[in-house]
Write an enzyme that holds these catalytic residues in place. Structure first.
Site, PDB file in Angstrom:
ATOM      1  N   ARG A 112     -12.821  -5.401  33.510  1.00 34.09           N
ATOM      2  CA  ARG A 112     -12.679  -4.105  34.162  1.00 34.09           C
ATOM      3  C   ARG A 112     -13.084  -3.026  33.172  1.00 34.09           C
ATOM      4  O   ARG A 112     -12.953  -3.215  31.955  1.00 34.09           O
ATOM      5  CB  ARG A 112     -11.225  -3.859  34.602  1.00 34.09           C
ATOM      6  CG  ARG A 112     -10.676  -4.905  35.569  1.00 34.09           C
ATOM      7  CD  ARG A 112      -9.154  -4.796  35.673  1.00 34.09           C
ATOM      8  NE  ARG A 112      -8.591  -5.820  36.559  1.00 34.09           N
ATOM      9  CZ  ARG A 112      -8.277  -5.621  37.816  1.00 34.09           C
ATOM     10  NH1 ARG A 112      -8.450  -4.427  38.361  1.00 34.09           N
ATOM     11  NH2 ARG A 112      -7.765  -6.601  38.554  1.00 34.09           N
ATOM     12  N   HIS A 138       2.927  -9.084  35.123  1.00 35.35           N
ATOM     13  CA  HIS A 138       3.191 -10.496  35.364  1.00 35.35           C
ATOM     14  C   HIS A 138       4.560 -10.823  34.760  1.00 35.35           C
ATOM     15  O   HIS A 138       4.802 -10.514  33.587  1.00 35.35           O
ATOM     16  CB  HIS A 138       2.137 -11.394  34.714  1.00 35.35           C
ATOM     17  CG  HIS A 138       0.784 -11.251  35.321  1.00 35.35           C
ATOM     18  ND1 HIS A 138      -0.377 -11.611  34.664  1.00 35.35           N
ATOM     19  CD2 HIS A 138       0.385 -10.787  36.538  1.00 35.35           C
ATOM     20  CE1 HIS A 138      -1.421 -11.386  35.440  1.00 35.35           C
ATOM     21  NE2 HIS A 138      -0.983 -10.873  36.577  1.00 35.35           N
ATOM     22  N   LYS A 196       0.868  -1.182   0.000  1.00 39.35           N
ATOM     23  CA  LYS A 196       0.000   0.000   0.000  1.00 39.35           C
ATOM     24  C   LYS A 196       0.901   1.227   0.000  1.00 39.35           C
ATOM     25  O   LYS A 196       1.570   1.519   0.987  1.00 39.35           O
ATOM     26  CB  LYS A 196      -0.920   0.016   1.211  1.00 39.35           C
ATOM     27  CG  LYS A 196      -1.957   1.122   1.133  1.00 39.35           C
ATOM     28  CD  LYS A 196      -2.907   1.100   2.308  1.00 39.35           C
ATOM     29  CE  LYS A 196      -4.071   2.056   2.081  1.00 39.35           C
ATOM     30  NZ  LYS A 196      -3.659   3.406   1.678  1.00 39.35           N
ATOM     31  N   ASP A 239       1.766  -6.814  42.234  1.00 30.70           N
ATOM     32  CA  ASP A 239       0.453  -6.247  42.552  1.00 30.70           C
ATOM     33  C   ASP A 239       0.647  -5.016  43.441  1.00 30.70           C
ATOM     34  O   ASP A 239       0.987  -5.139  44.614  1.00 30.70           O
ATOM     35  CB  ASP A 239      -0.384  -7.306  43.264  1.00 30.70           C
ATOM     36  CG  ASP A 239      -1.835  -6.880  43.432  1.00 30.70           C
ATOM     37  OD1 ASP A 239      -2.219  -5.833  42.884  1.00 30.70           O
ATOM     38  OD2 ASP A 239      -2.576  -7.600  44.130  1.00 30.70           O
ATOM     39  N   GLY A 277      -1.013  -4.226  37.330  1.00 30.24           N
ATOM     40  CA  GLY A 277       0.428  -4.407  37.428  1.00 30.24           C
ATOM     41  C   GLY A 277       1.034  -5.193  36.288  1.00 30.24           C
ATOM     42  O   GLY A 277       0.552  -5.156  35.156  1.00 30.24           O
TER      43      GLY A 277
END
Length: 656
Positions: A595, A527, A50, A488, A525
């Site tokens: 959430r 992981h 493109k 956390d 947080g």
């Protein structure tokens, strides 16, 4: 005797049996591509780059050349070098479709340089890439299949001896690889075309586009400047026209123009100033800014990450002004689905979702009930948004789900309603789901695994928002193949503290000799995922992960806590190791979160850490686009990682 290309070119065209001879069209409306969410899997398709330029159709009538924009404006006088080059073509009469570009030092299209060429009226370096042949020496080719038209075009361009006119190559690689390569090269994306289709003026699903970032034109409805300032442009106020002709505010974009461009824009804007906003939904007043409203006539091109639920663009980047498209034609470009391997035809004025009876739609062969039901009352996200996300992300998500027991978080009444945590199929019948042998987890109903695209879409249809997976894969569920440290934070901590905490954790893991991989949680947080060879049992792995947490809390007690409970992490980050026991689970890579905003747990490279601003930085609206834009896998090396827990590692963190 006339040749194959005609009297001028010493050649004349081969005429098909259904040759459509007739008068040469005075104007041809170009065929336009439809934006799609993924490549089609059915049919014969060819793919091209493109180009980042201006669409241009070229007409040669008895040796006299003309160049037309996509809207039929004659720009022949603005590009005399190209016009002269066209008149050297070895044909009598022809219509060609292409893109005008300026190439940078690396040979890549540079839209800003193209705009500068027109602004400075110095267009000699513009190159015209041709990708279609529509008419040749009395024969209208538009009803011929694309592959026949392009074969003839390639033959014609093989006899051209000027660098100003070039053939747009097509590529045989799979479209996903092409998109990844295009994005890595900072190109706009790729165009797919149905090889057996005729040329259809206007937008259709016979031509599709897959973009690295969303990109389109916007109308400038005004600009902001610092409160009290008499000159200057702080940000552009963008708008698009709705199907009913009303003018909608679509967000702001910081201008990144050179002084000369700002001066030129201010000069144009001066004649368009108006007292009141043309937007039906103007932006709210700002105590630090003044707004200057304009007649909505100026058109600019911008790329951006996504459309927000309230119809504004997120993270827009200004590329340049456009004067080849009228403002009234600028609307929000819809993205259509690819269903059953084929792109859906978009209807004029249609929405992105085509509901059936009672609000049902079909996606990837599955009926989606209540598609328009809002599942996040704060952002307005709908069930179809979630289903479409899991449909599109499946290619990246499935490797982290296959053979791994999964637990599900369902939200039948939306994420603000009651959530249900489910480990077994129970009364649900999930298409494509894998039920693991009961011998792997005795005295329990069969565990579930998501091994197929069909299952992932089916779960979303059944209102599953989150997918949580074990740290082991079948058939050996007694030996984990990874452990996870969940950082956390106390909600009062700054994101900078989270970034530093992740860096410190990586330093410790590096020191003990463990390679680690990072992902956002999609919630609060990070992981940190540490892959393992399956030699240790659950108790040993959990004890080791707890040892790391306690070691970090002992070394940096002002930053970390290894004790569960809100009172133990006030002003600190709790290193949650409890997800590493048998039967415990962690939200899967690419899973959405229940959430508000519906963030996504996104794998990231450690090198990106300082660029990340929040754990929910990527949402179900932006995660797929990020994956398509990546040059390489952020977790490169994850599947090849071979490491276990050693006595030396245990000693390093204070374990016996």
């Amino acid at each position: 005797m006339a040749g194959r290309w005609g009297n001028k070119g010493k050649k004349t065209t081969r005429r098909a049996a259904d040759d459509l001879a007739g008068a040469m069209p005075s104007l041809i409306e170009p065929q336009l591509a439809t934006l799609v969410n993924r490549p089609p899997s059915d049919g014969e398709w060819s793919y091209e780059i493109k180009f980042d330029g201006y669409r241009m159709l070229a007409r040669l009538d008895h040796g006299a050349a003309q160049l037309f924009t996509r809207n039929g404006h004659d720009w022949s006088g603005r590009m005399p070098t190209l016009r002269a080059a066209l008149e050297t073509l070895p044909v009598d009469d022809v219509w060609l479709d292409g893109e005008a570009v300026v190439l940078d030092a690396a040979g890549l299209p540079d839209f800003n340089a193209l705009q500068n060429a027109f602004d400075r009226r110095s267009t000699s370096k513009i190159i015209l890439f041709f990708f279609d042949l529509l008419y040749l020496n009395g024969t209208d080719l538009r009803d011929q299949p694309l592959k026949a038209r392009r074969a003839l075009l390639a033959e014609l361009m093989g006899e051209v001896h000027t660098e100003a006119l070039r053939y747009s190559e097509d590529f045989a690689q799979d479209p996903d690889s092409l998109v990844a390569s295009a994005c890595k090269m900072k190109l706009e994306g790729i165009i797919g075309k149905r090889a057996d289709a005729r040329y259809r003026s206007g937008r259709s699903a016979d031509w599709i586009k897959l973009k690295c970032l969303l990109r389109q034109e916007f109308v400038i409805g005004g600009f902001s400047r610092l409160r009290g300032a008499k000159t200057g442009i702080r940000a552009l106020l963008l708008g698009v026209y709705e199907p009913d002709g009303s003018f909608r505010f679509a967000g702001t974009a910081k201008q990144n123009l050179r002084p000369s461009q700002i001066s030129a824009l201010e000069k144009k804007a001066k004649a368009l100033v108006r007292k009141a906003s043309a937007f039906y939904n103007p932006p709210a007043a700002d105590k630090d800014r003044d707004y200057v409203w304009l007649e909505p006539r100026l058109v600019a091109e911008l790329s951006f990450l996504e459309w927000t639920p309230n119809g504004e663009v997120r993270h827009p980047v200004f590329h340049g002004m456009r004067d080849d498209k009228p403002a009234a034609a600028v609307t929000e470009e819809p993205m259509v689905d690819v269903e059953n391997g084929e792109p859906i035809e978009a209807e004029t004025g249609s929405t992105r979702v085509q509901p059936g009876r009672r609000g049902n739609v079909t996606l990837s062969g599955q009926k989606i009930s209540n598609a328009e039901r809002v599942i996040d009352a704060v952002t307005g996200l709908k069930k179809i948004d979630l289903v479409r996300y899991y449909d599109e992300i499946a290619v990246w998500a499935l490797p982290y789900l296959q053979d791994r027991p999964v637990s599900l978080v369902r939200a039948p009444n939306g994420i603000q309603g009651e959530l249900f945590f489910q480990k077994h199929e129970e009364r649900m019948r999930i298409p494509g789901i894998t039920k693991l042998p009961t011998a792997l987890h005795p005295k329990h109903p069969p565990l579930l695994a998501v091994d197929a695209h069909e299952a992932l879409v089916g779960l979303a249809q059944m209102n599953v928002i989150e997918l949580h997976t074990w740290n082991a894969v079948q058939p050996d569920l007694e030996h984990p193949d990874r452990f996870v440290l969940d950082l956390d934070p106390d909600p009062s901590l700054s994101w900078r503290m989270m970034t530093e905490a992740a860096e410190l954790a990586k330093v410790l893991l590096d020191e003990v000799g463990l390679k680690s991989f990072l992902k956002t949680s999609g919630g609060k947080g990070y992981h940190i995922v540490i892959p393992l060879t399956r030699r240790q049992g659950w108790d040993e792995v959990k004890a080791f992960s707890q040892g790391i947490a306690r070691h970090m809390a002992r070394v940096m007690p002002d930053r970390f806590s290894a004790v569960l409970g809100p009172k133990n992490r006030v002003g600190k980050i709790f290193i949650d190791y409890l997800r590493n026991g048998k039967g415990a689970s962690t939200v899967a890579a690419f899973s959405a979160r229940a959430r508000s905003g519906m963030g996504v747990s996104m794998p990231v490279a450690w090198e990106e850490l300082r660029e990340i601003k929040a754990a929910d930085q990527w949402t179900i609206h932006s995660a797929v686009q990020r994956q398509r834009s990546l040059g390489e896998d952020p977790w490169q090396g994850y599947w090849r990682c071979r490491q276990g827990l050693t006595a030396a590692m245990r000693r390093a963190i204070g374990l016996k």
